[in-house]
Design a protein around this motif. Structure first.
Motif, short mmCIF file in Angstrom:
data_model
loop_
_atom_site.label_atom_id
_atom_site.label_comp_id
_atom_site.label_asym_id
_atom_site.label_seq_id
_atom_site.Cartn_x
_atom_site.Cartn_y
_atom_site.Cartn_z
N SER A 47 0.84 -1.20 0.00
CA SER A 47 0.00 0.00 0.00
C SER A 47 0.88 1.24 0.00
N CYS A 277 -8.79 5.06 -8.25
CA CYS A 277 -8.31 4.93 -6.87
C CYS A 277 -6.79 4.94 -6.78
N PRO A 279 -3.07 2.63 -7.40
CA PRO A 279 -2.17 2.93 -8.51
C PRO A 279 -2.81 2.57 -9.87
N1 CP Z 1 -6.11 3.27 -3.51
C1 CP Z 1 -5.34 2.60 -2.65
O1 CP Z 1 -5.83 1.88 -1.77
O2 CP Z 1 -4.01 2.85 -2.77
P1 CP Z 1 -2.87 2.01 -2.04
O3 CP Z 1 -3.00 0.58 -2.50
O4 CP Z 1 -1.59 2.66 -2.44
O5 CP Z 1 -3.11 2.08 -0.56
#
Ligand code: CP
Length: 323
Positions: A47, A277, A279
């Motif tokens: 994440s 959202c 990446p």
């Molecule tokens: N959109 C989202 O949850 O991004 P990450 O996976 O970077 O946390």
């Protein structure tokens, strides 16, 4: 609010959005609410946004945030009841979760689906086991089937845009499937559908190729089409996202690049704002011209992750502080 794992944990979406926008205006307005409290953020999967925004949100409320990358740094966890642990897993969630409950006041966890067995993934065994054994409030940082902090952020961003541009009419929101090189979870699409439907203040259209129908429990109420152009007509918001197949589970059945949003296709919309959202795979899922163009609100959207997380944390802290 006791836990935050889906829209069902929210009593009133609009008042939660107002709180989030108030935090955006004044981030430290509740800096004492979490004083002396600690949140554990457990990541079984990678994440960037969720991890950083949750930490910032906790700090804005005076909390301490401890991040533990379980998937890389911790003992490998077992979630199966009655498992004979003679394989690769080292510690059972039954033993680990109560310890998290001793160390933290709130637990947040990210657990992706394996995309091998739909019944297993949709049972949400991982997060449910954590809720069962931790004994403290649990926040989903994205589970096997849902991403509620992302979806709450998305509704905040849509409402912010409506306010910014003085739009009072019911917006047309399109969730548009896009190609990807990997089989991805349905979480974001499920969750976005669940939140838009629960919010109930939009004409909601989902466009995807044949074979990509999502679980009806989330999409019921939306107009579903396999015709992207038809979906885009007069759209105010286009939410672009890939997901793998739900019925014939976890597969890639379409790689047709005509499903990628371009400026040409955007001409059909009502000068729509484009959301994702992140990446994002550039020029696979979304074109450079859209991502770098004036209609993209993806950075604003990602920035709003802080206010969504801060609002949820504040709600949980307030409901537990009195106990
Ligand atoms: N959109 C989202 O949850 O991004 P990450 O996976 O970077 O946390």
């Amino acid at each position: 609010m006791k836990n935050f794992v889906s829209v069902h944990d929210v009593e009133n979406i609009d008042s939660l959005v107002q709180q989030a926008l108030a935090f955006k205006n004044n981030p430290l307005s509740q800096v004492a609410v979490g004083k002396g409290k600690r949140i554990g953020c457990l990541f079984l999967n990678p994440s960037m946004r969720t991890r950083l925004s949750t930490q910032i949100a906790a700090q804005n409320l005076g909390m301490e945030a401890i991040v533990f990358n379980v998937g890389q740094e911790g003992w490998s966890l077992e979630f199966e009841e009655g498992a004979i642990m003679n394989g690769t897993t080292v510690e059972h969630v039954k033993d680990a979760a109560p310890i998290f409950g001793k160390y933290f006041d709130i637990l947040a966890i990210r657990t992706f689906p394996a995309l091998k067995n739909r019944t297993d993934d949709y049972s949400e065994q991982y997060i449910n086991q954590v809720i069962r054994y931790a004994g403290i409030p649990v926040i989903s940082l994205e589970s096997a089937t849902l991403h509620p902090l992302q979806s709450f952020t998305d509704i905040i961003t849509i409402q912010e845009e409506l306010r910014l541009h003085n739009i009072v009419s019911k917006p047309k929101i399109v969730l548009s499937w896009a190609p990807h090189v990997k089989a991805l979870p349905q979480c974001v699409a499920n969750s976005f559908s669940q939140w838009v439907n629960a919010w109930g203040k939009a004409d909601f259209v989902i466009a995807h190729p044949e074979g990509y129908a999502l679980d009806e429990q989330y999409t019921k109420g939306a107009t579903i089409t396999h015709n992207l152009e038809e979906a885009l007509a007069n759209a105010d918001f286009v939410y672009v996202k890939n997901w793998s197949t739900y019925h014939d589970y976890g597969k890639i059945k379409c790689t047709d690049s005509s499903w990628m949003l371009t400026n040409e296709k955007m001409k059909m919309t009502n000068n729509a704002r484009v959301m994702h959202c992140l990446p994002v795979r550039r020029n696979v899922e979304l074109s450079d011209e859209i991502l770098d163009g004036p209609n993209s609100i993806i950075t604003q959207q990602a920035g709003n992750r802080v206010w969504a997380a801060q609002t949820v944390l504040s709600e949980i802290l307030k409901s537990t502080n009195g106990k």
